[in-house]
Design a protein around this motif. Structure first.
Motif, PDB file in Angstrom:
ATOM      1  N   ALA A 135       0.979  -1.087  -0.119  1.00 39.63           N
ATOM      2  CA  ALA A 135      -0.045   0.006   0.178  1.00 39.63           C
ATOM      3  C   ALA A 135       0.953   1.281  -0.071  1.00 39.63           C
ATOM      4  N   HIS A 136       2.136   0.976   0.735  1.00 40.47           N
ATOM      5  CA  HIS A 136       2.824   2.425   0.831  1.00 40.47           C
ATOM      6  C   HIS A 136       3.417   2.701  -0.307  1.00 40.47           C
ATOM      7  N   ILE A 137       3.781   1.683  -1.083  1.00 39.35           N
ATOM      8  CA  ILE A 137       4.892   1.757  -2.439  1.00 39.35           C
ATOM      9  C   ILE A 137       3.966   2.165  -3.309  1.00 39.35           C
ATOM     10  N   GLU A 138       2.749   1.604  -3.502  1.00 38.71           N
ATOM     11  CA  GLU A 138       1.640   1.992  -4.269  1.00 38.71           C
ATOM     12  C   GLU A 138       1.196   3.569  -4.282  1.00 38.71           C
ATOM     13  N   SER A 139       1.060   3.967  -3.157  1.00 41.24           N
ATOM     14  CA  SER A 139       0.833   5.548  -2.951  1.00 41.24           C
ATOM     15  C   SER A 139       1.984   6.125  -3.415  1.00 41.24           C
ATOM     16  N   TRP A 140       3.050   5.879  -3.140  1.00 40.03           N
ATOM     17  CA  TRP A 140       4.420   6.714  -3.539  1.00 40.03           C
ATOM     18  C   TRP A 140       4.487   6.687  -4.950  1.00 40.03           C
TER      19      TRP A 140
ATOM     20  N   GLY B 169      10.843   5.530 -13.222  1.00 45.89           N
ATOM     21  CA  GLY B 169      12.139   4.367 -13.326  1.00 45.89           C
ATOM     22  C   GLY B 169      11.620   3.054 -14.067  1.00 45.89           C
ATOM     23  N   ILE B 170      12.681   2.318 -14.421  1.00 50.44           N
ATOM     24  CA  ILE B 170      12.432   1.169 -14.832  1.00 50.44           C
ATOM     25  C   ILE B 170      11.963   0.149 -13.889  1.00 50.44           C
ATOM     26  N   PHE B 171      12.106  -0.044 -12.724  1.00 50.95           N
ATOM     27  CA  PHE B 171      11.643  -0.784 -11.815  1.00 50.95           C
ATOM     28  C   PHE B 171      10.319  -0.225 -11.507  1.00 50.95           C
ATOM     29  N   ALA B 172      10.227   1.316 -11.314  1.00 50.60           N
ATOM     30  CA  ALA B 172       8.770   1.685 -10.811  1.00 50.60           C
ATOM     31  C   ALA B 172       7.724   0.930 -11.864  1.00 50.60           C
ATOM     32  N   ASP B 173       8.058   1.097 -13.199  1.00 54.70           N
ATOM     33  CA  ASP B 173       7.064   0.528 -14.119  1.00 54.70           C
ATOM     34  C   ASP B 173       6.917  -0.763 -14.029  1.00 54.70           C
ATOM     35  N   GLU B 174       7.990  -1.565 -13.773  1.00 61.14           N
ATOM     36  CA  GLU B 174       7.681  -3.119 -13.496  1.00 61.14           C
ATOM     37  C   GLU B 174       6.795  -3.455 -12.278  1.00 61.14           C
ATOM     38  N   ILE B 175       6.940  -2.586 -11.209  1.00 61.77           N
ATOM     39  CA  ILE B 175       6.223  -2.800 -10.102  1.00 61.77           C
ATOM     40  C   ILE B 175       4.711  -2.667 -10.593  1.00 61.77           C
ATOM     41  N   ARG B 176       4.424  -1.541 -11.174  1.00 65.33           N
ATOM     42  CA  ARG B 176       3.046  -1.248 -11.607  1.00 65.33           C
ATOM     43  C   ARG B 176       2.669  -2.348 -12.640  1.00 65.33           C
ATOM     44  N   GLU B 177       3.395  -3.002 -13.461  1.00 67.68           N
ATOM     45  CA  GLU B 177       3.024  -3.984 -14.189  1.00 67.68           C
ATOM     46  C   GLU B 177       2.593  -5.436 -13.263  1.00 67.68           C
TER      47      GLU B 177
ATOM     48  N   GLY C   7       1.844  -5.512 -10.341  1.00 64.41           N
ATOM     49  CA  GLY C   7       0.680  -5.303  -9.443  1.00 64.41           C
ATOM     50  C   GLY C   7       0.867  -4.934  -8.134  1.00 64.41           C
ATOM     51  N   SER C   8       2.010  -5.213  -7.491  1.00 63.97           N
ATOM     52  CA  SER C   8       2.379  -4.852  -6.114  1.00 63.97           C
ATOM     53  C   SER C   8       4.054  -5.138  -6.043  1.00 63.97           C
ATOM     54  N   TYR C   9       4.416  -4.343  -4.841  1.00 62.32           N
ATOM     55  CA  TYR C   9       5.870  -4.556  -4.864  1.00 62.32           C
ATOM     56  C   TYR C   9       6.085  -5.996  -4.303  1.00 62.32           C
ATOM     57  N   SER C  10       5.289  -6.647  -3.542  1.00 65.06           N
ATOM     58  CA  SER C  10       5.402  -8.112  -3.108  1.00 65.06           C
ATOM     59  C   SER C  10       5.719  -8.962  -4.111  1.00 65.06           C
ATOM     60  N   ARG C  11       4.782  -8.831  -5.209  1.00 62.81           N
ATOM     61  CA  ARG C  11       4.947  -9.718  -6.293  1.00 62.81           C
ATOM     62  C   ARG C  11       6.102  -9.188  -7.241  1.00 62.81           C
ATOM     63  N   TRP C  12       6.516  -8.189  -7.324  1.00 61.42           N
ATOM     64  CA  TRP C  12       7.706  -7.633  -8.097  1.00 61.42           C
ATOM     65  C   TRP C  12       8.960  -7.994  -7.592  1.00 61.42           C
ATOM     66  N   THR C  13       9.190  -8.086  -6.227  1.00 58.94           N
ATOM     67  CA  THR C  13      10.153  -8.464  -5.596  1.00 58.94           C
ATOM     68  C   THR C  13      10.566  -9.990  -5.700  1.00 58.94           C
TER      69      THR C  13
END
Length: 294
Positions: free
Chosen positions: A15-20, A87-95, A97-103
């Motif tokens: 939730a925090h990273i999505e808001s950011w 950034g590249i990773f920010a776009d990857e996180i959006r794609e 759906g969440s930081y927990s999935r991206w990482t």
């Protein structure tokens, strides 16, 4: 439905990273106190220009439950091309759906981060992955087995000031999720983690190598300190002069003997050699000398 500590922590950071990523810069409790626990200057100045990175790996066991936990200090230098909102990773996180999935995708040990014209080979991560393989004695181990927690989730190029995170925050965001994982030993490399363990009030259980009980290490400066976590798991902190990375394969075998009472082949280890003032517990060599304050 009962929420586990791992689910609670993952949901908070998602939730925090999505808001950011959406343009906000939230600092809900207990983040202000955590953010203020490092007052670095110069190359150690902390930035909020990049997204937070509190952990790396499959915290929720979406693909596989981690079998190794390693602790880091903070995510390192901010790289605008990867970690800004554009950034590249920010776009990857959006794609994702969440930081927990991206990482779970091991982003710092794959392209584009590892491309020669970008950041190249990630020696930090590779060393910890190789340590995981050697400690678990399983060469098939991959990124899904390794989970890394950061003590301080904001970026800085260096650590130039004492890092004193609130103990209750580390308990909630680090110790509690680790307690749910099937690991007995949690590892941290580098002397700063010894100071952190003391600052966090962890009980010292064992002292090996320099300043403690001789366990056969060939490196005179190598020191190992074992601390009890609230869960009963063991935090093993290791450091030696000139480096802050994991030990070599031979040194890992010696450490395994000292901590578990078994050799690499499952055999009993040679008799320990306590230093003056030391004592021995089964499976763990302990020196009774007091550890100096950080």
């Amino acid at each position: 439905m009962t929420t586990s500590a791992r689910q609670r922590v993952a949901a908070f950071w998602d939730a925090h990273i999505e808001s950011w990523l959406n343009g906000e810069d939230p600092l809900p409790p207990p983040l202000p106190e955590w953010f203020g626990s490092l007052a670095g200057v110069g190359p150690g100045q902390v930035t909020r220009d990049g997204f937070l990175e509190p952990y790396h790996g499959d915290l929720l066991g979406l693909e596989q439950t981690p079998r190794m936990v390693v602790l880091g200090l903070n995510p390192g230098e901010y790289r605008q091309r990867f970690q800004s909102r554009e950034g590249i990773f920010a776009d990857e996180i959006r794609e994702a759906g969440s930081y927990s999935r991206w990482t779970t995708t091991c982003p710092y040990n794959r392209p584009p981060w590892t491309l020669p014209h970008e950041m190249g080979r990630n020696r930090y991560y590779q060393a910890r992955l190789e340590f995981t393989r050697r400690w678990l004695q399983d060469p098939s181990t991959d990124h899904r087995d390794l989970l890394i927690f950061e003590c301080y989730p904001w970026h800085s190029k260096a650590i130039t000031a004492p890092l004193r995170p609130p103990p209750e925050v580390i308990e909630e965001f680090v110790w509690q999720p680790i307690a749910e994982l099937p690991v007995q030993d949690v590892f941290a490399f580098g002397k700063p983690w010894n100071n952190l363990a003391q600052a966090l009030g962890l009980p010292l259980k064992g002292k090996l190598g320099s300043g403690g009980t001789d366990y056969g290490s060939a490196v005179p400066s190598r020191a190992v300190r074992a601390y009890s976590l609230p869960s009963g798991q063991l935090l093993v902190v290791e450091w030696h002069a000139g480096a802050a990375g994991p030990p070599s394969e031979k040194e890992i075998a010696l450490l395994r003997e000292a901590l578990t009472g078994e050799g690499a082949d499952g055999s009993e280890p040679p008799a320990p050699r306590p230093r003056a003032g030391g004592s021995v517990e089964p499976g763990l060599l302990v020196s009774t000398a007091e550890e100096p304050s950080p």
